[in-house]
Every structure is written in structure tokens, then in C-alpha cells.
Design an enzyme around this catalytic site. Structure first.
Site, PDB file in Angstrom:
ATOM      1  NE  ARG A  93      -3.412   0.242   2.484  1.00 43.84           N
ATOM      2  CZ  ARG A  93      -3.709   0.955   3.570  1.00 43.84           C
ATOM      3  NH1 ARG A  93      -3.357   0.530   4.764  1.00 43.84           N
ATOM      4  NH2 ARG A  93      -4.338   2.099   3.450  1.00 43.84           N
ATOM      5  CB  SER A  94       0.536   4.445  -1.708  1.00 42.35           C
ATOM      6  OG  SER A  94       1.292   5.619  -1.808  1.00 42.35           O
ATOM      7  CB  SER A  95      -0.381   4.491   3.616  1.00 41.77           C
ATOM      8  OG  SER A  95      -1.416   5.177   2.974  1.00 41.77           O
ATOM      9  N   GLY A  97       4.463   2.064   1.781  1.00 36.31           N
ATOM     10  CA  GLY A  97       5.623   2.287   0.916  1.00 36.31           C
ATOM     11  C   GLY A  97       6.262   3.632   1.220  1.00 36.31           C
ATOM     12  NE  ARG A  98       2.019   7.773  -0.431  1.00 32.46           N
ATOM     13  CZ  ARG A  98       1.417   8.734  -1.110  1.00 32.46           C
ATOM     14  NH1 ARG A  98       1.548   9.978  -0.727  1.00 32.46           N
ATOM     15  NH2 ARG A  98       0.684   8.438  -2.150  1.00 32.46           N
ATOM     16  CB  THR A 119       3.945 -16.359   3.145  1.00 32.22           C
ATOM     17  OG1 THR A 119       3.409 -17.486   3.852  1.00 32.22           O
ATOM     18  CG2 THR A 119       5.299 -16.014   3.743  1.00 32.22           C
ATOM     19  CG  LEU A 120       2.215 -10.549   4.133  1.00 30.45           C
ATOM     20  CD1 LEU A 120       1.619  -9.685   5.235  1.00 30.45           C
ATOM     21  CD2 LEU A 120       1.827 -10.013   2.762  1.00 30.45           C
ATOM     22  CD  GLU A 121       7.753 -13.157  -0.047  1.00 32.15           C
ATOM     23  OE1 GLU A 121       7.573 -12.086  -0.659  1.00 32.15           O
ATOM     24  OE2 GLU A 121       7.402 -14.263  -0.497  1.00 32.15           O
ATOM     25  CD  GLN A 138      -3.312  -1.877  -3.180  1.00 30.01           C
ATOM     26  OE1 GLN A 138      -4.418  -1.553  -3.576  1.00 30.01           O
ATOM     27  NE2 GLN A 138      -2.292  -1.032  -3.141  1.00 30.01           N
TER      28      GLN A 138
HETATM   29  N1  LIG Z   1       4.222 -13.292  -1.312  1.00 32.71           N
HETATM   30  C1  LIG Z   1       3.550 -14.392  -1.668  1.00 32.71           C
HETATM   31  C2  LIG Z   1       3.540 -14.813  -3.023  1.00 32.71           C
HETATM   32  C3  LIG Z   1       2.846 -15.976  -3.334  1.00 32.71           C
HETATM   33  N2  LIG Z   1       2.180 -16.657  -2.364  1.00 32.71           N
HETATM   34  C4  LIG Z   1       1.422 -17.862  -2.687  1.00 32.71           C
HETATM   35  C5  LIG Z   1       0.450 -17.644  -3.817  1.00 32.71           C
HETATM   36  C6  LIG Z   1       1.013 -18.381  -4.962  1.00 32.71           C
HETATM   37  O1  LIG Z   1      -0.013 -18.941  -5.766  1.00 32.71           O
HETATM   38  C7  LIG Z   1       1.865 -19.439  -4.312  1.00 32.71           C
HETATM   39  C8  LIG Z   1       3.017 -19.909  -5.133  1.00 32.71           C
HETATM   40  O2  LIG Z   1       3.758 -18.816  -5.569  1.00 32.71           O
HETATM   41  P1  LIG Z   1       4.875 -19.002  -6.683  1.00 32.71           P
HETATM   42  O3  LIG Z   1       4.300 -19.738  -7.855  1.00 32.71           O
HETATM   43  O4  LIG Z   1       5.526 -17.689  -6.920  1.00 32.71           O
HETATM   44  O5  LIG Z   1       5.863 -19.950  -5.880  1.00 32.71           O
HETATM   45  P2  LIG Z   1       6.985 -20.948  -6.363  1.00 32.71           P
HETATM   46  O6  LIG Z   1       7.153 -20.888  -7.849  1.00 32.71           O
HETATM   47  O7  LIG Z   1       8.167 -20.700  -5.516  1.00 32.71           O
HETATM   48  O8  LIG Z   1       6.358 -22.319  -5.896  1.00 32.71           O
HETATM   49  P3  LIG Z   1       5.499 -23.388  -6.722  1.00 32.71           P
HETATM   50  O9  LIG Z   1       6.520 -24.261  -7.356  1.00 32.71           O
HETATM   51  O10 LIG Z   1       4.678 -24.046  -5.664  1.00 32.71           O
HETATM   52  O11 LIG Z   1       4.670 -22.623  -7.730  1.00 32.71           O
HETATM   53  O12 LIG Z   1       2.333 -18.853  -3.105  1.00 32.71           O
HETATM   54  C9  LIG Z   1       2.203 -16.220  -1.049  1.00 32.71           C
HETATM   55  O13 LIG Z   1       1.590 -16.827  -0.173  1.00 32.71           O
HETATM   56  N3  LIG Z   1       2.890 -15.097  -0.724  1.00 32.71           N
END
Ligand SMILES: Nc1ccn([C@H]2C[C@H](O)[C@@H](COP(=O)(O)OP(=O)(O)OP(=O)(O)O)O2)c(=O)n1
EC number: 3.5.4.30
Length: 192
Positions: A93-95, A97-98, A119-121, A138
Site C-alpha cells: 500500500r502506498s501509505s 511504501g511511503r 505469506t508476506l516477506e 492489497q
Molecule cells: N508473497 C507471496 C507470493 C505468493 N504466495 C502464494 C500464492 C502463490 O499462488 C503461491 C506460489 O507462488 P509461486 O508460484 O511464486 O511460488 P513458487 O514458484 O516458488 O512455488 P510453486 O513451485 O509451488 O509454484 O504462493 C504467497 O503466499 N505469498
């Protein structure tokens, strides 16, 4: 083509599941998702793509937690999503990101058919205090041309924050899925 907020709403319960769904979280062409109250942090000096990596689980307290630059925090959405016949994507979200907060590391792209918590990285440019439940990202939906073979791979039905399972592609046979580090017992052992 990206679905409008109105179109997302009309497909809820049909091609799109966002649970819980709140209309107030709809944007013109996306829907906000919120941050669950846990984070995983890897406990390795060097991460290995061929092995499961150890991690610690942290709870984000109501008063917030400060994220530090240089560290990857895996989190997850509070909302369970299911998407059929459309390609879901999450974006920041922009808010936020800022404020210098990233919510994914080049992987906003999802698959048609994906069911689960996202999953969020997360990583940050400057120290930042975050709180459980904030609208963190979003989700948007693309229509697809052509037949779709829906996703059924290793992250399907993720019910928790899911660290990388890249090792599965590279021939690592593991009994335990991931190595959760019991940090408290290690500390107790070390001081006893
Ligand atoms: N930040 C993220 C990105 C993706 N996903 C979920 C939704 C995707 O449908 C799933 C698989 O994403 P990818 O196809 O990018 O993953 P990989 O290619 O690493 O794994 P796979 O071989 O299972 O496709 O993971 C997630 O939870 N969080």
C-alpha cells in the site's frame, strides 16, 4: 484486465473468497488485506536454498513491534483467500511504501487456484513500528485469456506463515517440514 472493486465484491463467494471480507476494505481495483499477529525470522547466518532453514516465531504485541532494516520478517495475512479462474496478486500500500516498508520480495504474483493465507516477506528501509491487524497490503485480480490449470503445488492451503520450501525442488528429503527453533529452551539450557 484487472477487476474493479465493485467486480471483486460481486464475485465474492463465487470465484473469490476473502475470509473475513469487509466491504470497507475495497478499493477502486483491489481489496486491502490485514497483518496477522505473528512473524517468523530465520535463525541462520547463511540461508540455504537446498535445506529447510531454522526460524524463530515472534508475536507482534498490541503495542507494536519495531522492524529493523537488514532483516527479513515473514508474516501472513489475517484473511484466508481462494481464487478460481482469475490470477490474484498482492501489492504493497502506498501509505506503507511511503514509510519504506516492503511487503514482498519480488513475489507479489499468485496463481489461479491458490487457496491459503498469503505469506508476506517484509523488510524495511528504516526502523518502523508495526501493529497486528493493520491493513498491510492489497489483493487484486487479473482475468486470464486461455485455459487455466489451477495451482496445486507446495504452498497450496497454507494455514500458517510458510517459509521457503525451495529445498523440495532440489531433492532434500525432510521428515520435519521446517525447523522451528525452540529459542526459550535453548536459552534455559545455556544458563542452567
Ligand atoms: N508473497 C507471496 C507470493 C505468493 N504466495 C502464494 C500464492 C502463490 O499462488 C503461491 C506460489 O507462488 P509461486 O508460484 O511464486 O511460488 P513458487 O514458484 O516458488 O512455488 P510453486 O513451485 O509451488 O509454484 O504462493 C504467497 O503466499 N505469498
Amino acid at each position: 484486465m484487472i477487476l474493479s472493486g465493485e467486480e471483486i465484491r460481486s464475485r465474492i463467494g463465487n470465484q473469490i473468497v476473502v475470509e473475513p471480507f469487509e466491504e470497507s476494505k475495497l478499493n477502486p481495483n483491489s481489496c486491502n488485506l490485514s497483518l496477522h499477529d505473528e512473524l517468523l525470522v530465520y535463525e541462520e547466518v547463511v540461508l540455504d536454498v537446498r535445506q529447510p532453514n531454522r526460524y524463530r516465531r515472534l508475536e507482534i504485541p498490541a503495542e507494536g513491534m519495531v522492524l529493523q532494516p537488514g532483516c527479513l520478517y515473514l508474516g501472513r495475512t489475517s484473511e484466508w483467500t481462494e481464487t478460481r479462474g482469475l490470477v490474484p496478486m498482492i501489492e504493497g500500500r502506498s501509505s506503507l511504501g511511503r514509510l519504506g516498508l516492503f511487503v514482498h520480495v519480488t513475489t507479489g504474483f499468485g496463481d489461479a487456484g491458490f487457496c491459503g493465507y498469503w505469506t508476506l516477506e517484509m523488510y524495511t528501509v528504516q526502523p518502523i513500528r508495526i501493529y497486528p491487524g493493520i491493513d498491510i497490503c492489497q489483493i487484486m485480480y487479473h482475468e486470464v485469456r486461455g485455459d487455466i490449470e489451477e495451482y496445486c503445488s507446495k504452498y497450496q492451503n497454507s494455514r500458517d506463515i510458510q517459509p521457503s520450501m525451495m529445498y523440495r525442488e532440489l531433492g532434500c528429503v525432510e521428515n520435519d517440514q521446517q525447523l522451528e527453533l525452540d529459542f526459550e529452551s535453548l536459552v534455559r539450557e545455556a544458563i542452567s
